[in-house]
Design an enzyme around this catalytic site. Structure first.
Site, PDB file in Angstrom:
ATOM      1  N   SER A 124       0.832  -1.196   0.000  1.00  0.00           N
ATOM      2  CA  SER A 124       0.000   0.000   0.000  1.00  0.00           C
ATOM      3  C   SER A 124       0.870   1.250   0.000  1.00  0.00           C
ATOM      4  O   SER A 124       1.986   1.246   0.548  1.00  0.00           O
ATOM      5  CB  SER A 124      -0.863  -0.022   1.264  1.00  0.00           C
ATOM      6  OG  SER A 124      -1.462   1.230   1.471  1.00  0.00           O
ATOM      7  N   TYR A 148      -1.830  -1.215  10.904  1.00  0.00           N
ATOM      8  CA  TYR A 148      -2.107  -1.733   9.549  1.00  0.00           C
ATOM      9  C   TYR A 148      -0.903  -1.470   8.636  1.00  0.00           C
ATOM     10  O   TYR A 148      -0.377  -2.385   7.982  1.00  0.00           O
ATOM     11  CB  TYR A 148      -3.364  -1.074   8.965  1.00  0.00           C
ATOM     12  CG  TYR A 148      -3.498  -1.277   7.469  1.00  0.00           C
ATOM     13  CD1 TYR A 148      -3.797  -2.535   6.949  1.00  0.00           C
ATOM     14  CD2 TYR A 148      -3.289  -0.219   6.570  1.00  0.00           C
ATOM     15  CE1 TYR A 148      -3.895  -2.731   5.568  1.00  0.00           C
ATOM     16  CE2 TYR A 148      -3.384  -0.412   5.205  1.00  0.00           C
ATOM     17  CZ  TYR A 148      -3.685  -1.661   4.704  1.00  0.00           C
ATOM     18  OH  TYR A 148      -3.761  -1.851   3.345  1.00  0.00           O
ATOM     19  N   LYS A 152       2.025  -4.029   6.768  1.00  0.00           N
ATOM     20  CA  LYS A 152       2.419  -4.054   5.347  1.00  0.00           C
ATOM     21  C   LYS A 152       3.936  -3.932   5.213  1.00  0.00           C
ATOM     22  O   LYS A 152       4.560  -4.635   4.429  1.00  0.00           O
ATOM     23  CB  LYS A 152       1.749  -2.903   4.582  1.00  0.00           C
ATOM     24  CG  LYS A 152       0.257  -3.064   4.398  1.00  0.00           C
ATOM     25  CD  LYS A 152      -0.053  -4.149   3.378  1.00  0.00           C
ATOM     26  CE  LYS A 152      -1.501  -4.552   3.400  1.00  0.00           C
ATOM     27  NZ  LYS A 152      -1.800  -5.800   2.720  1.00  0.00           N
TER      28      LYS A 152
HETATM   29  P1  NAD Z   1     -11.024  -6.883   1.199  1.00  0.00           P
HETATM   30  O1  NAD Z   1     -11.226  -6.878   2.667  1.00  0.00           O
HETATM   31  O2  NAD Z   1     -12.177  -6.628   0.318  1.00  0.00           O
HETATM   32  O3  NAD Z   1     -10.340  -8.261   0.750  1.00  0.00           O
HETATM   33  C1  NAD Z   1      -9.466  -8.993   1.591  1.00  0.00           C
HETATM   34  C2  NAD Z   1      -9.965 -10.433   1.604  1.00  0.00           C
HETATM   35  O4  NAD Z   1      -9.090 -11.215   2.428  1.00  0.00           O
HETATM   36  C3  NAD Z   1     -11.373 -10.569   2.184  1.00  0.00           C
HETATM   37  O5  NAD Z   1     -12.162 -11.311   1.268  1.00  0.00           O
HETATM   38  C4  NAD Z   1     -11.163 -11.328   3.496  1.00  0.00           C
HETATM   39  O6  NAD Z   1     -12.267 -12.155   3.789  1.00  0.00           O
HETATM   40  C5  NAD Z   1      -9.889 -12.083   3.212  1.00  0.00           C
HETATM   41  N1  NAD Z   1      -9.078 -12.438   4.387  1.00  0.00           N
HETATM   42  C6  NAD Z   1      -8.662 -11.600   5.382  1.00  0.00           C
HETATM   43  N2  NAD Z   1      -7.916 -12.306   6.260  1.00  0.00           N
HETATM   44  C7  NAD Z   1      -7.847 -13.577   5.814  1.00  0.00           C
HETATM   45  C8  NAD Z   1      -7.219 -14.768   6.303  1.00  0.00           C
HETATM   46  N3  NAD Z   1      -6.532 -14.787   7.430  1.00  0.00           N
HETATM   47  N4  NAD Z   1      -7.362 -15.917   5.584  1.00  0.00           N
HETATM   48  C9  NAD Z   1      -8.074 -15.916   4.436  1.00  0.00           C
HETATM   49  N5  NAD Z   1      -8.707 -14.832   3.943  1.00  0.00           N
HETATM   50  C10 NAD Z   1      -8.590 -13.666   4.626  1.00  0.00           C
HETATM   51  O7  NAD Z   1      -9.843  -5.841   0.886  1.00  0.00           O
HETATM   52  P2  NAD Z   1      -9.335  -5.276  -0.491  1.00  0.00           P
HETATM   53  O8  NAD Z   1      -9.686  -3.838  -0.538  1.00  0.00           O
HETATM   54  O9  NAD Z   1      -9.730  -6.160  -1.599  1.00  0.00           O
HETATM   55  O10 NAD Z   1      -7.768  -5.353  -0.237  1.00  0.00           O
HETATM   56  C11 NAD Z   1      -6.991  -6.454  -0.684  1.00  0.00           C
HETATM   57  C12 NAD Z   1      -5.558  -6.250  -0.218  1.00  0.00           C
HETATM   58  O11 NAD Z   1      -5.065  -5.030  -0.745  1.00  0.00           O
HETATM   59  C13 NAD Z   1      -5.389  -6.159   1.292  1.00  0.00           C
HETATM   60  O12 NAD Z   1      -4.201  -6.828   1.652  1.00  0.00           O
HETATM   61  C14 NAD Z   1      -5.261  -4.671   1.536  1.00  0.00           C
HETATM   62  O13 NAD Z   1      -4.511  -4.400   2.695  1.00  0.00           O
HETATM   63  C15 NAD Z   1      -4.532  -4.229   0.290  1.00  0.00           C
HETATM   64  N6  NAD Z   1      -4.769  -2.817  -0.022  1.00  0.00           N
HETATM   65  C16 NAD Z   1      -6.059  -2.373  -0.132  1.00  0.00           C
HETATM   66  C17 NAD Z   1      -6.297  -1.037  -0.385  1.00  0.00           C
HETATM   67  C18 NAD Z   1      -7.717  -0.523  -0.477  1.00  0.00           C
HETATM   68  O14 NAD Z   1      -7.932   0.658  -0.331  1.00  0.00           O
HETATM   69  N7  NAD Z   1      -8.724  -1.339  -0.743  1.00  0.00           N
HETATM   70  C19 NAD Z   1      -5.223  -0.142  -0.538  1.00  0.00           C
HETATM   71  C20 NAD Z   1      -3.924  -0.635  -0.450  1.00  0.00           C
HETATM   72  C21 NAD Z   1      -3.711  -1.991  -0.183  1.00  0.00           C
HETATM   73  C1  UD1 Z   2      -6.877   5.298   3.700  1.00  0.00           C
HETATM   74  C2  UD1 Z   2      -5.952   4.702   4.713  1.00  0.00           C
HETATM   75  C3  UD1 Z   2      -4.758   4.087   4.014  1.00  0.00           C
HETATM   76  C4  UD1 Z   2      -5.198   3.105   2.934  1.00  0.00           C
HETATM   77  C5  UD1 Z   2      -6.117   3.873   1.973  1.00  0.00           C
HETATM   78  C6  UD1 Z   2      -6.643   3.038   0.851  1.00  0.00           C
HETATM   79  C7  UD1 Z   2      -6.289   6.120   6.683  1.00  0.00           C
HETATM   80  C8  UD1 Z   2      -5.672   7.128   7.593  1.00  0.00           C
HETATM   81  N1  UD1 Z   2      -5.538   5.727   5.652  1.00  0.00           N
HETATM   82  O1  UD1 Z   2      -6.162   6.308   3.024  1.00  0.00           O
HETATM   83  O2  UD1 Z   2      -3.948   3.411   4.948  1.00  0.00           O
HETATM   84  O3  UD1 Z   2      -4.088   2.578   2.247  1.00  0.00           O
HETATM   85  O4  UD1 Z   2      -7.241   4.364   2.723  1.00  0.00           O
HETATM   86  O5  UD1 Z   2      -7.640   2.193   1.320  1.00  0.00           O
HETATM   87  O6  UD1 Z   2      -7.377   5.637   6.907  1.00  0.00           O
HETATM   88  N2  UD1 Z   2     -12.065  11.869   3.476  1.00  0.00           N
HETATM   89  C9  UD1 Z   2     -13.000  12.789   3.916  1.00  0.00           C
HETATM   90  N3  UD1 Z   2     -14.160  12.323   4.468  1.00  0.00           N
HETATM   91  C10 UD1 Z   2     -14.428  10.986   4.588  1.00  0.00           C
HETATM   92  C11 UD1 Z   2     -13.464  10.056   4.125  1.00  0.00           C
HETATM   93  C12 UD1 Z   2     -12.295  10.542   3.586  1.00  0.00           C
HETATM   94  O7  UD1 Z   2     -12.800  13.996   3.819  1.00  0.00           O
HETATM   95  O8  UD1 Z   2     -15.489  10.628   5.116  1.00  0.00           O
HETATM   96  C13 UD1 Z   2     -10.837  12.377   2.855  1.00  0.00           C
HETATM   97  C14 UD1 Z   2      -9.560  11.996   3.585  1.00  0.00           C
HETATM   98  O9  UD1 Z   2      -9.219  12.948   4.541  1.00  0.00           O
HETATM   99  C15 UD1 Z   2      -8.559  11.930   2.422  1.00  0.00           C
HETATM  100  C16 UD1 Z   2      -9.398  11.462   1.235  1.00  0.00           C
HETATM  101  O10 UD1 Z   2     -10.759  11.782   1.565  1.00  0.00           O
HETATM  102  O11 UD1 Z   2      -8.063  13.207   2.130  1.00  0.00           O
HETATM  103  C17 UD1 Z   2      -9.306   9.967   0.961  1.00  0.00           C
HETATM  104  O12 UD1 Z   2      -9.578   9.275   2.166  1.00  0.00           O
HETATM  105  P1  UD1 Z   2      -9.672   7.678   2.242  1.00  0.00           P
HETATM  106  O13 UD1 Z   2     -10.551   7.190   1.154  1.00  0.00           O
HETATM  107  O14 UD1 Z   2     -10.027   7.311   3.634  1.00  0.00           O
HETATM  108  O15 UD1 Z   2      -8.195   7.199   1.878  1.00  0.00           O
HETATM  109  P2  UD1 Z   2      -6.811   7.621   2.556  1.00  0.00           P
HETATM  110  O16 UD1 Z   2      -6.992   8.465   3.743  1.00  0.00           O
HETATM  111  O17 UD1 Z   2      -5.939   8.134   1.469  1.00  0.00           O
END
Ligand code: NAD
Ligand code: UD1
Length: 344
Positions: A124, A148, A152
């Site tokens: 991330s 979190y 990572k």
């Molecule tokens: P998500 O929660 O939708 O998907 C994660 C999946 O992993 C879920 O289906 C959950 O049931 C499964 N899971 C969790 N722990 C598990 C375990 N111990 N064994 C088996 N399954 C398990 O999340 P996502 O948004 O699809 O994110 C996927 C990955 O990408 C995550 O590792 C997350 O940290 C990373 N990531 C997500 C974002 C984001 O904003 N969505 C941003 C950066 C990184």
């Molecule tokens: C968040 C996580 C980050 C993760 C990323 C992607 C935090 C502090 N960080 O980042 O670890 O990798 O999501 O999933 O949670 N905002 C508002 N009002 C809201 C929600 C968000 O103003 O109700 C603003 C936030 O301040 C930010 C932007 O929208 O400026 C995006 O926010 P968000 O979607 O939560 O993502 P990040 O904060 O970038």
């Protein structure tokens, strides 16, 4: 080629399964369904007309995970499974470390014992902490502001050490910026169970009246309109990045790290305005205090992925929030989605 997708029922995992199946890969999914439903995989099968070999298994359950490797032939792993809510990770850090870090350790041990040495890992942009400048390059210093993010970083370190110990491992660390959007059919998407933490799911719930108004976290950042700037990357583009990373591991083994972002930052108010324009709905908002731990601006320099993976984001903000291209009913909630976001 058989690909094991951990966390494949989740948001990014399910979209990546669509791309994998469409590209002719055989897909095996392991997911404990702690933050997802098997329904998303059924919908992936409907979208692609192909089958997924699904195992409801927790990565912490070594025996069951080992059984999956015993009974299927796996050439590479895309490792999405993990807990991802920043606030929750501060309240229950031990669960986050156990699930994310121990889960990855067990997965790596089993991969090693079965001689499976190709892995793409979901990292991330959070690992950059507060960047010294933007756009962010892969060689910027890393740090973590919460459990979190630390999980990572720990996993990245573990995978780097694993590679040093055995350079037959091929590992791609993909640092995602802010994933948004959904498959254009609208039948799969982001579906948070509780009140959303992230911006776009929150805006969409305001749009349908499920939530009264958006709280904009901070209007006094040193940005043009005072609100936070982020790099919103479409989940289908992200999914394609994983396919490119898999190909890279086949053609040029080693350990690689890439930013997956668009390179373009948008402020909170720009996102609100774009959503209003696309959906025709007014998004009431009020500007409140900054959210603790937030930074002013975060966007990628995605040029390394362009050069080395031949990958770049194709979708723009206009397509993230466009009017409906398809109507889906997600998890039988009978809510109509626009590119993954509820609009009515
Ligand atoms: P998500 O929660 O939708 O998907 C994660 C999946 O992993 C879920 O289906 C959950 O049931 C499964 N899971 C969790 N722990 C598990 C375990 N111990 N064994 C088996 N399954 C398990 O999340 P996502 O948004 O699809 O994110 C996927 C990955 O990408 C995550 O590792 C997350 O940290 C990373 N990531 C997500 C974002 C984001 O904003 N969505 C941003 C950066 C990184
Ligand atoms: C968040 C996580 C980050 C993760 C990323 C992607 C935090 C502090 N960080 O980042 O670890 O990798 O999501 O999933 O949670 N905002 C508002 N009002 C809201 C929600 C968000 O103003 O109700 C603003 C936030 O301040 C930010 C932007 O929208 O400026 C995006 O926010 P968000 O979607 O939560 O993502 P990040 O904060 O970038």
């Amino acid at each position: 080629m058989h690909i094991l997708v951990t966390g494949g029922a989740g948001y990014i995992g399910s979209h990546t399964c669509v791309e994998l199946l469409n590209d002719g890969y055989e897909v095996i999914v392991v997911d404990n369904l702690s933050n997802s439903s098997e329904e998303s995989l059924k919908r992936v099968e409907t979208i692609t007309g192909k089958q997924i070999d699904f195992h409801k298994v927790d990565l912490l359950d070594r025996e069951s995970l080992n059984a999956v490797f015993n009974t299927t032939s796996i050439q590479a792993v895309i490792h999405f499974a993990g807990l991802k809510a920043v606030g929750e990770s501060i309240s229950i850090p031990l669960s986050y470390y156990h699930n994310n870090v121990t889960g990855t350790l067990i997965l790596c041990e089993i991969m090693k014992s079965h001689n499976v040495k190709n892995m793409v890992f979901s990292s991330s942009a959070t690992v950059y902490g507060e960047p010294k400048s933007v756009p962010i390059k892969e060689d910027f210093p890393v740090s973590a502001a919460n459990p979190y993010g630390r999980s990572k970083l720990m996993i990245e370190d573990i995978l780097r050490d694993l590679f040093v110990s055995d350079n037959r491992f091929n590992i791609a660390l993909l640092r995602y910026f802010n994933p948004v959007g959904a498959h254009p059919g609208g039948s799969i998407g982001e579906d948070p169970n509780d009140i959303p933490n992230n911006l776009l799911p929150y805006i969409s719930q305001v749009a349908v009246g499920k939530l009264p108004e958006l709280s904009v976290f901070g209007g006094d950042y040193p940005t043009p309109d005072g609100t936070g700037i982020r790099d919103y990357i479409h989940v289908m583009d992200l999914a394609k990045g994983h396919i490119k990373a898999l190909s890279k591991l086949e053609s040029a083994p080693g350990i690689v790290t890439y930013n997956l972002g668009t390179g373009q930052g948008y402020s909170v108010l720009e996102m609100v305005e774009a959503f209003e324009k696309a959906s025709g709905k007014k998004i009431p908002y009020k500007i409140i205090d900054r959210r603790q731990g937030d930074i002013a601006a975060c966007y990628a320099d995605p040029s390394l992925a362009k050069i080395e993976l031949n990958w770049s984001a194709e979708q723009t903000m206009a397509t993230f929030v466009r009017p409906p291209t398809g109507h889906g009913f997600f998890r039988n909630t009978k809510i109509r989605y626009s590119a993954g976001y509820i609009i009515s």
